[in-house]
Design an enzyme around this catalytic site. Sequence first.
Site, mmCIF file in Angstrom:
data_model
loop_
_atom_site.group_PDB
_atom_site.id
_atom_site.type_symbol
_atom_site.label_atom_id
_atom_site.label_comp_id
_atom_site.label_asym_id
_atom_site.label_seq_id
_atom_site.Cartn_x
_atom_site.Cartn_y
_atom_site.Cartn_z
ATOM 1 N N SER A 126 -11.454 -5.755 9.198
ATOM 2 C CA SER A 126 -12.545 -5.056 8.562
ATOM 3 C C SER A 126 -13.375 -6.060 7.770
ATOM 4 O O SER A 126 -12.860 -6.742 6.895
ATOM 5 C CB SER A 126 -11.968 -3.983 7.635
ATOM 6 N N ARG B 127 0.842 -1.207 0.000
ATOM 7 C CA ARG B 127 0.000 0.000 0.000
ATOM 8 C C ARG B 127 0.868 1.245 0.000
ATOM 9 O O ARG B 127 1.786 1.372 0.805
ATOM 10 C CB ARG B 127 -0.914 -0.016 1.234
ATOM 11 N N ARG C 82 0.920 -5.782 11.930
ATOM 12 C CA ARG C 82 0.095 -4.910 12.774
ATOM 13 C C ARG C 82 -0.475 -5.671 13.975
ATOM 14 O O ARG C 82 -0.519 -5.140 15.085
ATOM 15 C CB ARG C 82 -1.042 -4.274 11.968
ATOM 16 N N GLU D 154 -7.472 -0.309 14.673
ATOM 17 C CA GLU D 154 -8.144 -1.197 13.721
ATOM 18 C C GLU D 154 -7.222 -2.336 13.272
ATOM 19 O O GLU D 154 -6.092 -2.107 12.847
ATOM 20 C CB GLU D 154 -8.588 -0.386 12.497
#
Length: 469
Positions: free
Chosen positions: A394, A292, A436, A391
Amino acid sequence: MIDLKDLRENPDRYRTGAARKQMAVDIDRLLELDTKRREALSEQESLRAEQNRLSKETGAKIGPLMGQLKKAEGDERTRIQAEVDAIKAAPAALKEKIQSLQETIDAIKPEFDEILLSVPLPPDEDVPVGESADDNIELRRWSPDGWDADKSFHENRGFKPLTHIELCDRLGLVDFPRGVKLAGTRSYVLTGMGMRLHQAVLRYAIDFMADTNGFTPMSVPVIVKEEAMVGTGFFPAGRDQAYHIEETARGSGHDLFLTGTGEVGLMGLHQDEILDEASLPIRYVTVSTCFRREAGAAGKDTAGLYRIHQFDKVEQVVICKNDEAESREWHRKMIGFVEAFLQSLELPYRLLQCCTGDLGVKNADMIDIECWMPGRGEPDADGVPSGEFGETHSASRLYDYQCRRLNMRYRGGGEAGQGATTFCHSLNNTVAASPRILIPILENHQNADGSVSVPRVLRPYMNGIERIG
RNA sequence: GGAGAGGUGGCAGAGCGGUUGAAUGCGCCGGAUUCGAAAUCCGGUAUGGACUUCGUGUUCAUCGGGGGUUCGAAUCCCCCCCUCUCCGCCA
């Protein structure tokens, strides 16, 4: 992609949907272009019909005439030639008109496609209307035994927490400076036990989905053609977020793009296919490196493992029948899988109902899952972070929006398979994105002495190691 | 990377400028025959779009993708993609 027919009939539904998602899309312009395009297509089609009709007559006449022409001489030859010319001339005018209409259509197409692909799927009625992530609604929380979510880390555990960055430095889990030297900002090198832990989570996540929940593990390309990016709904809106390999610049046939999620590879698998109804629901899980660019995120989460250009993610997708109730049921299940996964890792988390303003173009509903990260949040006077949810997952419900773009259908009618074709529904959800996910693992499982306990479920994947440091 | 061959319906495989959305075989579906089945026989069997009196019917596009030649292209030309064989290289 939305259903163009439905858009024509219920334009307000899409106007409202786009507004609720805080997206600007010119529906009126789209409808105007659609009308023009359809008029031209319709006229062109009737001209083609005429042309085909003439052509059939012509074919039958010209053959024999050409034969006669070869043998004929003098006046006879001239006469036959004239007859042939006359037959040939008839469709010529049609050809010009058809060509001219084609130019009209070609001129409309780029803008038409651009807008059509940008029309978002309207959010479901039960998704709370809101402007941004600030309006998301917490649905519920879960904490492992012995953890009181209302108390600070210090109160819970009796010592002040270190951030994952401090833990990584002390325990030699990540080398940030060399990552930056190699690849620039937002890069890192997992080292030693950091790499072991990373691999352990990923492998555990795959096994959890495959063995416990019946998903088929897959390895799919992370370098894909533009069609896959458009088909899965990441382009054109997210074009800035993807790394672009310009193969055409060196004379090759097509450019390639690095995928930002395994969803692209998994969903792209069945692009342009008509699946057997009996093969549904398809459940896939993959682990893939995700790329990304993080364009527009400059200055945000610059330190640590939170926001990085490259990471590995275990992703689950479900492709099911075109049925809202079934889609909703799978959405619940896929969220349930993640909850069970996080609970097994003993990580506090919460579920967030995303509001309309936080949804992307392609989803009707989205539930985010955030893990408690003790090292995040504003530090107090002593420099001790207050902790914050971050977060990590998702879960999206897309109905047929994505499959429409991908042209992925199934044939109904049961065993015989003689029924009509229908666009599939699709859903996706994270299982584990690492590194993460290492942030909550390291920060929640840290001990007073600066070591980190390895969650029980990961120990089999760490050669039985129980503690790092 | 070099040389060659090739990409046609679910599959195999013809067609190589004219009424071909496409022969034939297999598969699949329906029917006949049978107590039932096999075999055999008959019929059917792509996708998307437009119009429709929604019963159908009419029609357009699609033979790897795009462009071109032509009155007309699966068929000829150009570019690209992909597959196979041989050589080279490599994990």
